[in-house]
Structure formats: C-alpha cells, structure tokens
Write a protein that holds these residues in place. Structure first.
Motif, PDB file in Angstrom:
ATOM      1  N   LYS A 131      47.636  29.787  44.050  1.00 15.61           N
ATOM      2  CA  LYS A 131      46.570  29.985  45.036  1.00 15.61           C
ATOM      3  C   LYS A 131      45.400  30.750  44.437  1.00 15.61           C
ATOM      4  O   LYS A 131      44.240  30.514  44.773  1.00 15.61           O
ATOM      5  N   TYR A 132      45.699  31.687  43.546  1.00 17.11           N
ATOM      6  CA  TYR A 132      44.666  32.512  42.939  1.00 17.11           C
ATOM      7  C   TYR A 132      44.601  32.279  41.422  1.00 17.11           C
ATOM      8  O   TYR A 132      45.629  32.251  40.755  1.00 17.11           O
ATOM      9  N   LYS A 133      43.395  32.103  40.928  1.00 20.62           N
ATOM     10  CA  LYS A 133      43.192  31.930  39.487  1.00 20.62           C
ATOM     11  C   LYS A 133      42.368  33.063  38.894  1.00 20.62           C
ATOM     12  O   LYS A 133      42.257  33.181  37.681  1.00 20.62           O
ATOM     13  N   GLY A 134      41.787  33.877  39.769  1.00 19.95           N
ATOM     14  CA  GLY A 134      40.905  34.940  39.300  1.00 19.95           C
ATOM     15  C   GLY A 134      39.464  34.595  39.598  1.00 19.95           C
ATOM     16  O   GLY A 134      39.080  33.426  39.622  1.00 19.95           O
ATOM     17  N   SER A 135      38.652  35.613  39.793  1.00 16.13           N
ATOM     18  CA  SER A 135      37.244  35.401  40.132  1.00 16.13           C
ATOM     19  C   SER A 135      36.300  35.911  39.044  1.00 16.13           C
ATOM     20  O   SER A 135      35.102  36.066  39.276  1.00 16.13           O
ATOM     21  N   TYR A 136      36.857  36.169  37.866  1.00 17.91           N
ATOM     22  CA  TYR A 136      36.053  36.658  36.744  1.00 17.91           C
ATOM     23  C   TYR A 136      36.067  35.623  35.622  1.00 17.91           C
ATOM     24  O   TYR A 136      36.682  34.564  35.745  1.00 17.91           O
ATOM     25  N   ASN A 137      35.376  35.937  34.560  1.00 14.56           N
ATOM     26  CA  ASN A 137      35.378  35.089  33.373  1.00 14.56           C
ATOM     27  C   ASN A 137      35.951  35.895  32.215  1.00 14.56           C
ATOM     28  O   ASN A 137      35.565  37.060  32.026  1.00 14.56           O
ATOM     29  N   PRO A 138      36.858  35.322  31.420  1.00 19.55           N
ATOM     30  CA  PRO A 138      37.495  36.114  30.356  1.00 19.55           C
ATOM     31  C   PRO A 138      36.539  36.611  29.276  1.00 19.55           C
ATOM     32  O   PRO A 138      36.693  37.728  28.780  1.00 19.55           O
ATOM     33  N   PHE A 139      35.551  35.808  28.926  1.00 21.24           N
ATOM     34  CA  PHE A 139      34.577  36.254  27.924  1.00 21.24           C
ATOM     35  C   PHE A 139      33.813  37.462  28.459  1.00 21.24           C
ATOM     36  O   PHE A 139      33.683  38.487  27.778  1.00 21.24           O
ATOM     37  N   ASN A 140      33.338  37.359  29.686  1.00 21.35           N
ATOM     38  CA  ASN A 140      32.625  38.475  30.293  1.00 21.35           C
ATOM     39  C   ASN A 140      33.512  39.710  30.418  1.00 21.35           C
ATOM     40  O   ASN A 140      33.053  40.843  30.211  1.00 21.35           O
ATOM     41  N   ALA A 141      34.781  39.497  30.753  1.00 21.03           N
ATOM     42  CA  ALA A 141      35.700  40.621  30.931  1.00 21.03           C
ATOM     43  C   ALA A 141      35.899  41.383  29.622  1.00 21.03           C
ATOM     44  O   ALA A 141      35.799  42.617  29.582  1.00 21.03           O
ATOM     45  N   TYR A 142      36.164  40.657  28.546  1.00 24.31           N
ATOM     46  CA  TYR A 142      36.447  41.331  27.273  1.00 24.31           C
ATOM     47  C   TYR A 142      35.190  41.925  26.640  1.00 24.31           C
ATOM     48  O   TYR A 142      35.247  43.000  26.028  1.00 24.31           O
ATOM     49  N   VAL A 143      34.063  41.250  26.795  1.00 25.93           N
ATOM     50  CA  VAL A 143      32.810  41.828  26.292  1.00 25.93           C
ATOM     51  C   VAL A 143      32.482  43.098  27.084  1.00 25.93           C
ATOM     52  O   VAL A 143      32.029  44.096  26.513  1.00 25.93           O
ATOM     53  N   SER A 144      32.742  43.081  28.377  1.00 25.78           N
ATOM     54  CA  SER A 144      32.492  44.268  29.206  1.00 25.78           C
ATOM     55  C   SER A 144      33.359  45.433  28.766  1.00 25.78           C
ATOM     56  O   SER A 144      32.892  46.581  28.683  1.00 25.78           O
ATOM     57  N   MET A 145      34.622  45.171  28.474  1.00 31.24           N
ATOM     58  CA  MET A 145      35.515  46.227  27.998  1.00 31.24           C
ATOM     59  C   MET A 145      34.991  46.802  26.694  1.00 31.24           C
ATOM     60  O   MET A 145      34.963  48.024  26.489  1.00 31.24           O
ATOM     61  N   TYR A 146      34.553  45.923  25.821  1.00 32.72           N
ATOM     62  CA  TYR A 146      34.016  46.361  24.530  1.00 32.72           C
ATOM     63  C   TYR A 146      32.741  47.177  24.723  1.00 32.72           C
ATOM     64  O   TYR A 146      32.585  48.269  24.158  1.00 32.72           O
ATOM     65  N   ALA A 147      31.842  46.661  25.556  1.00 31.70           N
ATOM     66  CA  ALA A 147      30.553  47.322  25.770  1.00 31.70           C
ATOM     67  C   ALA A 147      30.717  48.692  26.415  1.00 31.70           C
ATOM     68  O   ALA A 147      29.973  49.628  26.108  1.00 31.70           O
ATOM     69  N   LYS A 148      31.696  48.811  27.301  1.00 30.68           N
ATOM     70  CA  LYS A 148      31.912  50.066  28.024  1.00 30.68           C
ATOM     71  C   LYS A 148      32.844  51.016  27.283  1.00 30.68           C
ATOM     72  O   LYS A 148      33.137  52.111  27.771  1.00 30.68           O
ATOM     73  N   GLY A 149      33.318  50.597  26.128  1.00 30.10           N
ATOM     74  CA  GLY A 149      34.168  51.477  25.327  1.00 30.10           C
ATOM     75  C   GLY A 149      35.564  51.655  25.877  1.00 30.10           C
ATOM     76  O   GLY A 149      36.231  52.661  25.614  1.00 30.10           O
ATOM     77  N   TYR A 150      36.033  50.675  26.649  1.00 34.50           N
ATOM     78  CA  TYR A 150      37.376  50.765  27.225  1.00 34.50           C
ATOM     79  C   TYR A 150      38.307  49.793  26.511  1.00 34.50           C
ATOM     80  O   TYR A 150      38.116  48.594  26.566  1.00 34.50           O
ATOM     81  N   ARG A 151      39.285  50.332  25.793  1.00 37.79           N
ATOM     82  CA  ARG A 151      40.257  49.522  25.031  1.00 37.79           C
ATOM     83  C   ARG A 151      39.520  48.524  24.123  1.00 37.79           C
ATOM     84  O   ARG A 151      39.782  47.323  24.136  1.00 37.79           O
ATOM     85  N   LYS A 152      38.596  49.043  23.328  1.00 38.47           N
ATOM     86  CA  LYS A 152      37.729  48.191  22.517  1.00 38.47           C
ATOM     87  C   LYS A 152      38.500  47.317  21.528  1.00 38.47           C
ATOM     88  O   LYS A 152      38.189  46.140  21.359  1.00 38.47           O
ATOM     89  N   LYS A 153      39.491  47.896  20.862  1.00 39.71           N
ATOM     90  CA  LYS A 153      40.258  47.121  19.881  1.00 39.71           C
ATOM     91  C   LYS A 153      41.001  45.970  20.547  1.00 39.71           C
ATOM     92  O   LYS A 153      41.041  44.856  20.027  1.00 39.71           O
ATOM     93  N   PHE A 154      41.596  46.267  21.697  1.00 33.78           N
ATOM     94  CA  PHE A 154      42.291  45.234  22.453  1.00 33.78           C
ATOM     95  C   PHE A 154      41.313  44.143  22.875  1.00 33.78           C
ATOM     96  O   PHE A 154      41.588  42.946  22.726  1.00 33.78           O
ATOM     97  N   ALA A 155      40.172  44.552  23.395  1.00 31.28           N
ATOM     98  CA  ALA A 155      39.174  43.594  23.871  1.00 31.28           C
ATOM     99  C   ALA A 155      38.689  42.695  22.740  1.00 31.28           C
ATOM    100  O   ALA A 155      38.551  41.479  22.914  1.00 31.28           O
ATOM    101  N   LEU A 156      38.441  43.285  21.576  1.00 30.33           N
ATOM    102  CA  LEU A 156      37.971  42.501  20.434  1.00 30.33           C
ATOM    103  C   LEU A 156      39.035  41.506  19.974  1.00 30.33           C
ATOM    104  O   LEU A 156      38.735  40.347  19.684  1.00 30.33           O
TER     105      LEU A 156
END
Length: 256
Positions: A131-156
C-alpha cells in the motif's frame, strides 16, 4: 553626550571584533556539497550534475529530525508502537494478501527456508502489503543526509549503490520513490540491499519482493543463527522485531 560617546565606543568595539573574527563556515546547503559529490562521482566516471539541475531535485531540510524523531526512537511500548503502525489494519489485510500470493509465499518458504508467516510480517509492517511505497526520492534523501552532515559516510555509500542500480537497470533515479531513509519498494530495501538480495528486475513486482525478503532473511539467519536476530538486521529496533514476529504469529491460522 556621555551616552552618545559610550554608544560610539560600543559600535566601534563591535565593528572591530567583527572585522577580526574568523569567518563562519559555509552552510552545507550553499552548493559546496554538490561540488564535493560531483568530484567524488567524476572519479568513478559518473556525471551527476544533471541531477542537481533537474527540477525534481530538492533538499529535505528536516532529514535529521526524521531519523532522530522516528517512532522507533520516540515510542517505548509495543502497544503504542502497534498503534502508530496501524497494526490491526495490517492484521486484517493479511488475509487478502495471503490469498493473492499464496503460491509465491510457499515457493519462497521452500526455496529460502524462511517461513511465509515471517515474510508476511515483514511486508505488512514495511509497506502494508504494498500500500505504501514512500513519498520521498532516494537520491534526494541521501544527498540531503550528506548535505546536512547526518551519517555522511552511509549516505555516500548508498548514493554509490543507488547509481549502480539505476545505471544497471537504466532507470531514472529521480523518478524513484522511497522512504526518507531511501528505502524502496514494498520490501523497503536500501540500495545496498537491493544490489545484493533483491530478486528480479522489477522493483514493484510483489512476487519479486516476496522472494527478496526471503533471500535477505535467509542470508542473515545464516549469519546470526536465528530468524529473530535476522529480523533485527532488517531494522535494529526491538519494537520493530516484536511487531513483525507478532504479525507472523497472528497470521499462522491463515497458512495452516
């Protein structure tokens, strides 16, 4: 005059401090992160510049809060967690899901040695059986994590895996749907897991998702020694584990 003099002195003092102060580090949202990511992927022969220029690209400003304020972090009791999950709705929906996918569930159990009840439990908790697939985009999600300095290595690392996947399958990375954590499809696999345990090419084929859940759990059951610990590799929250196993137990009458 005395007050005017003091005011002038104060203004001069503040101006002097400001002039000699160390400049504040640039905000990670000022585009510097884009240049870092472009350079990183250029070394791998991948030009990601067009993604940043695409109108669908965006930074999720609250990305860190979405992780630090998730249900698994905030909620302490299983009963409260089940309410957030809408557990009873998932339990009721399990019957129609089982009726529709009885054969692939049985096949997955036989091939991978993972009970169909646990597979149902995972798919129910993760996406309410598609029923649910998510309402975000994975590229945007991981770039956001990187840009905001949250779990940068994981995001990259996940960005690398994501682009491997989309290039291999010739997919538009910005057209994909995911959770805020970048997990995709009904099984909610992150890119690293997709590239290792996803069975089939179509992300949104439910049978593929059934086999993929079984494949993933079979691997970690072998690594950890139990299905209970394998479920924790899907999500390290004990509440999540309890909810999945509770749903698996509740659907046993369906599969008898």
């Amino acid at each position: 005059m005395r007050y005017q003099f003091l005011t002038l002195c104060l203004v001069f003092f503040i101006s002097a401090i400001t002039a000699n102060a160390t400049p504040i580090a640039a905000n990670p949202d000022d585009g510097e992160y884009q240049e870092q990511l472009k350079a990183h992927f250029a070394k791998k022969g991948i030009d990601i510049s067009p993604y940043f220029e695409d109108e669908r690209f965006e930074i999720i400003e609250t990305i860190k809060k979405k992780f630090t304020r998730s249900a698994e972090v905030k909620i302490k009791s299983l009963d409260d967690y089940k309410k957030v999950l809408r557990y009873e709705e998932k339990k009721e929906a399990a019957a129609s899901f089982y009726a529709a996918y009885k054969e692939p569930l049985a096949k997955a159990e036989k091939e991978y040695g993972i009970s169909q009840e646990v597979i149902i439990g995972i798919l129910g908790v993760e996406s309410a059986f598609g029923k649910y697939k998510g309402s975000y985009n994975p590229f945007n999600a991981y770039v956001s994590m990187y840009a905001k300095g949250y779990r940068k290595k994981f995001a990259l690392a996940q960005l690398e895996e994501l682009l491997k996947f989309t290039q291999r399958e010739n997919l538009d990375v910005l057209a994909l749907e995911s959770s805020y954590a970048g997990a995709m499809s009904y099984a909610q696999f992150i890119p690293w897991s997709i590239n290792r345990w996803f069975v089939g090419n179509d992300l949104y084929n439910m049978e593929n998702n059934i086999y993929s859940v079984a494949n993933y759990l079979a691997h970690y059951k072998k690594v950890t020694g139990s299905i209970e610990k394998a479920v924790l590799r899907y999500n390290p929250s004990s509440l999540y584990q309890q909810a999945v196993l509770a749903l698996a137990k509740d659907v046993e009458p369906l599969t008898e």
